[in-house]
Motif scaffolding. Sequence first.
Motif, PDB file in Angstrom:
ATOM      1  N   PRO A  60      -2.952 -16.071 -14.856  1.00 56.56           N
ATOM      2  CA  PRO A  60      -3.186 -16.331 -13.438  1.00 56.56           C
ATOM      3  C   PRO A  60      -4.346 -17.310 -13.255  1.00 56.56           C
ATOM      4  O   PRO A  60      -5.337 -17.251 -13.983  1.00 56.56           O
ATOM      5  CB  PRO A  60      -3.577 -14.979 -12.861  1.00 56.56           C
ATOM      6  N   ALA A  61      -4.194 -18.234 -12.297  1.00 56.57           N
ATOM      7  CA  ALA A  61      -5.240 -19.228 -12.066  1.00 56.57           C
ATOM      8  C   ALA A  61      -5.562 -19.325 -10.576  1.00 56.57           C
ATOM      9  O   ALA A  61      -5.823 -20.404 -10.050  1.00 56.57           O
ATOM     10  CB  ALA A  61      -4.807 -20.576 -12.624  1.00 56.57           C
ATOM     11  N   GLY A  62      -5.505 -18.202  -9.870  1.00 58.90           N
ATOM     12  CA  GLY A  62      -5.856 -18.186  -8.448  1.00 58.90           C
ATOM     13  C   GLY A  62      -4.740 -18.691  -7.553  1.00 58.90           C
ATOM     14  O   GLY A  62      -3.877 -19.454  -7.990  1.00 58.90           O
ATOM     15  N   GLU A  63      -4.746 -18.277  -6.298  1.00 57.84           N
ATOM     16  CA  GLU A  63      -3.776 -18.701  -5.278  1.00 57.84           C
ATOM     17  C   GLU A  63      -2.342 -18.651  -5.781  1.00 57.84           C
ATOM     18  O   GLU A  63      -1.575 -19.599  -5.614  1.00 57.84           O
ATOM     19  CB  GLU A  63      -4.081 -20.128  -4.811  1.00 57.84           C
ATOM     20  N   ASN A  64      -1.981 -17.539  -6.418  1.00 60.23           N
ATOM     21  CA  ASN A  64      -0.616 -17.343  -6.923  1.00 60.23           C
ATOM     22  C   ASN A  64      -0.169 -18.414  -7.919  1.00 60.23           C
ATOM     23  O   ASN A  64       1.022 -18.639  -8.083  1.00 60.23           O
ATOM     24  CB  ASN A  64       0.391 -17.292  -5.776  1.00 60.23           C
ATOM     25  N   ARG A  65      -1.146 -19.109  -8.482  1.00 58.05           N
ATOM     26  CA  ARG A  65      -0.766 -20.124  -9.470  1.00 58.05           C
ATOM     27  C   ARG A  65      -0.951 -19.575 -10.879  1.00 58.05           C
ATOM     28  O   ARG A  65      -1.711 -18.645 -11.115  1.00 58.05           O
ATOM     29  CB  ARG A  65      -1.610 -21.383  -9.281  1.00 58.05           C
ATOM     30  N   LEU A  66      -0.234 -20.215 -11.838  1.00 60.56           N
ATOM     31  CA  LEU A  66      -0.367 -19.845 -13.241  1.00 60.56           C
ATOM     32  C   LEU A  66      -0.852 -21.062 -14.014  1.00 60.56           C
ATOM     33  O   LEU A  66      -0.590 -22.196 -13.625  1.00 60.56           O
ATOM     34  CB  LEU A  66       0.986 -19.387 -13.798  1.00 60.56           C
ATOM     35  N   ARG A  67      -1.603 -20.791 -15.091  1.00 66.36           N
ATOM     36  CA  ARG A  67      -2.068 -21.900 -15.923  1.00 66.36           C
ATOM     37  C   ARG A  67      -1.569 -21.663 -17.339  1.00 66.36           C
ATOM     38  O   ARG A  67      -1.639 -20.542 -17.848  1.00 66.36           O
ATOM     39  CB  ARG A  67      -3.598 -21.936 -15.905  1.00 66.36           C
ATOM     40  N   LYS A  68      -1.062 -22.722 -17.984  1.00 67.85           N
ATOM     41  CA  LYS A  68      -0.546 -22.600 -19.341  1.00 67.85           C
ATOM     42  C   LYS A  68      -1.677 -22.704 -20.368  1.00 67.85           C
ATOM     43  O   LYS A  68      -2.438 -23.672 -20.345  1.00 67.85           O
ATOM     44  CB  LYS A  68       0.472 -23.702 -19.627  1.00 67.85           C
ATOM     45  N   ILE A  69      -1.755 -21.727 -21.238  1.00 67.45           N
ATOM     46  CA  ILE A  69      -2.694 -21.771 -22.356  1.00 67.45           C
ATOM     47  C   ILE A  69      -1.878 -22.079 -23.606  1.00 67.45           C
ATOM     48  O   ILE A  69      -0.934 -21.347 -23.933  1.00 67.45           O
ATOM     49  CB  ILE A  69      -3.428 -20.420 -22.517  1.00 67.45           C
ATOM     50  N   GLY A  70      -2.217 -23.163 -24.275  1.00 68.53           N
ATOM     51  CA  GLY A  70      -1.438 -23.584 -25.443  1.00 68.53           C
ATOM     52  C   GLY A  70      -1.580 -22.615 -26.614  1.00 68.53           C
ATOM     53  O   GLY A  70      -2.643 -22.055 -26.857  1.00 68.53           O
ATOM     54  N   ILE A  71      -0.450 -22.412 -27.312  1.00 69.73           N
ATOM     55  CA  ILE A  71      -0.468 -21.645 -28.561  1.00 69.73           C
ATOM     56  C   ILE A  71      -0.293 -22.677 -29.673  1.00 69.73           C
ATOM     57  O   ILE A  71       0.708 -23.411 -29.688  1.00 69.73           O
ATOM     58  CB  ILE A  71       0.715 -20.644 -28.623  1.00 69.73           C
ATOM     59  N   THR A  72      -1.264 -22.764 -30.549  1.00 69.33           N
ATOM     60  CA  THR A  72      -1.207 -23.751 -31.624  1.00 69.33           C
ATOM     61  C   THR A  72      -0.127 -23.379 -32.640  1.00 69.33           C
ATOM     62  O   THR A  72       0.685 -24.198 -33.024  1.00 69.33           O
ATOM     63  CB  THR A  72      -2.561 -23.816 -32.362  1.00 69.33           C
ATOM     64  N   GLU A 113     -13.413 -14.136 -18.711  1.00 65.40           N
ATOM     65  CA  GLU A 113     -12.376 -13.435 -17.949  1.00 65.40           C
ATOM     66  C   GLU A 113     -10.992 -13.992 -18.287  1.00 65.40           C
ATOM     67  O   GLU A 113     -10.024 -13.242 -18.415  1.00 65.40           O
ATOM     68  CB  GLU A 113     -12.627 -13.553 -16.435  1.00 65.40           C
ATOM     69  N   GLU A 114     -10.910 -15.325 -18.421  1.00 66.47           N
ATOM     70  CA  GLU A 114      -9.623 -15.920 -18.809  1.00 66.47           C
ATOM     71  C   GLU A 114      -9.214 -15.460 -20.203  1.00 66.47           C
ATOM     72  O   GLU A 114      -8.035 -15.213 -20.452  1.00 66.47           O
ATOM     73  CB  GLU A 114      -9.716 -17.459 -18.794  1.00 66.47           C
ATOM     74  N   ALA A 115     -10.182 -15.353 -21.089  1.00 66.11           N
ATOM     75  CA  ALA A 115      -9.882 -14.882 -22.448  1.00 66.11           C
ATOM     76  C   ALA A 115      -9.333 -13.452 -22.382  1.00 66.11           C
ATOM     77  O   ALA A 115      -8.360 -13.115 -23.053  1.00 66.11           O
ATOM     78  CB  ALA A 115     -11.131 -14.949 -23.325  1.00 66.11           C
ATOM     79  N   GLY A 116      -9.938 -12.620 -21.545  1.00 66.14           N
ATOM     80  CA  GLY A 116      -9.470 -11.244 -21.376  1.00 66.14           C
ATOM     81  C   GLY A 116      -8.059 -11.213 -20.810  1.00 66.14           C
ATOM     82  O   GLY A 116      -7.204 -10.448 -21.261  1.00 66.14           O
ATOM     83  N   GLU A 117      -7.805 -12.079 -19.843  1.00 67.13           N
ATOM     84  CA  GLU A 117      -6.482 -12.157 -19.218  1.00 67.13           C
ATOM     85  C   GLU A 117      -5.433 -12.588 -20.240  1.00 67.13           C
ATOM     86  O   GLU A 117      -4.345 -12.016 -20.334  1.00 67.13           O
ATOM     87  CB  GLU A 117      -6.556 -13.164 -18.060  1.00 67.13           C
ATOM     88  N   TYR A 118      -5.777 -13.597 -21.025  1.00 64.12           N
ATOM     89  CA  TYR A 118      -4.869 -14.084 -22.085  1.00 64.12           C
ATOM     90  C   TYR A 118      -4.533 -12.941 -23.044  1.00 64.12           C
ATOM     91  O   TYR A 118      -3.372 -12.714 -23.384  1.00 64.12           O
ATOM     92  CB  TYR A 118      -5.547 -15.246 -22.821  1.00 64.12           C
TER      93      TYR A 118
END
Length: 275
Positions: free
Chosen positions: A112-124, A170-175
């Motif tokens: 989640p990246a706020g305002e109902n948006r999602l953000r892609k975290i790359g998997i190497t 927090e993003e790390a925890g979310e991931y």
Amino acid sequence: MNDHTFESVIGLEVHAQLLTQSKIFCGCSTRFGDKPNSHTCPVCLGMPGVLPVINRLVVEYGVMTALALHCEEVPPRSIFARKNYFYPDLPKGYQISQYESPLALRGYLEIPAGENRLRKIGITRVHLEEDAGKLVHGEGPESESSFVDLNRAGVPLMEIVSEPDLRTPEEAGEYLRRLTAILVYLGVCDGKMEEGSLRCDANVSIRRRGETALGVKTELKNMNSFKNVEKALAKEIERQIELVSKGKKVVQETLLWDPDNEVTLSMRGKEEAHD
Ligand code: ADP
Ligand code: MG
Ligand code: ZN
């Protein structure tokens, strides 16, 4: 963090114990809590002359995970390699892992990246490897001794490496929570960080906002809960910002999280960690 001069950059390496009944390269049981060294054979004891035979289900679990993480590439051929290091919990003197040709490459996970948006975290990458044994340090009259339990040696692990795309603890925890939910849903891992069946190494650096080059990173280990990963990262980011603000440099090293005192302790320089 909320510092307006610096931003933090985080990449996670997650090791997930796979829920198979037998080990990755032999037929020994993976059952936990039995008498030490009761689930061993010449293969997982590292006797000379033995040959590993891959567990089909380990590969299937790996591929299922790779697809769930949208990996662009799951090559028809992947290769195992020997990672050499010397430690009493590793009877062969090397861990069988994957290096140049891993099981899967280039995926992503959405957070989640706020305002109902999602953000892609790359998997190497996603790769398969074997776990090491466990050292048990003696107590009382045996306090001078250490013992080796090889029941865990050869238990299948899957390593999932993220790109340095995370920006806050927090993003790390979310991931981590999302990744765990996927693994548990697939039935490939029980996701219990507290019991060590899911382990996370957190790599972190800072840089001035607007900069694109990566700063020198440190690696945090020994966090046994999602909350501790967030806490350890927050502490470490604070430490790095303080160092750099004083004109000092961050040294590349591995730090151990001490959950009781909520501090990180230096473990070793990276020269030693690399082979
Ligand atoms: P190493 O060889 O030290 O294991 P890798 O390049 O394989 O380093 O990266 C390991 C993890 O560290 C990955 O999750 C990656 O995203 C992350 N990482 C690499 N460089 C940095 C950096 N400068 N800052 C934060 N994380 C990083
Ligand atoms: Mg690494
Ligand atoms: Zn065995």
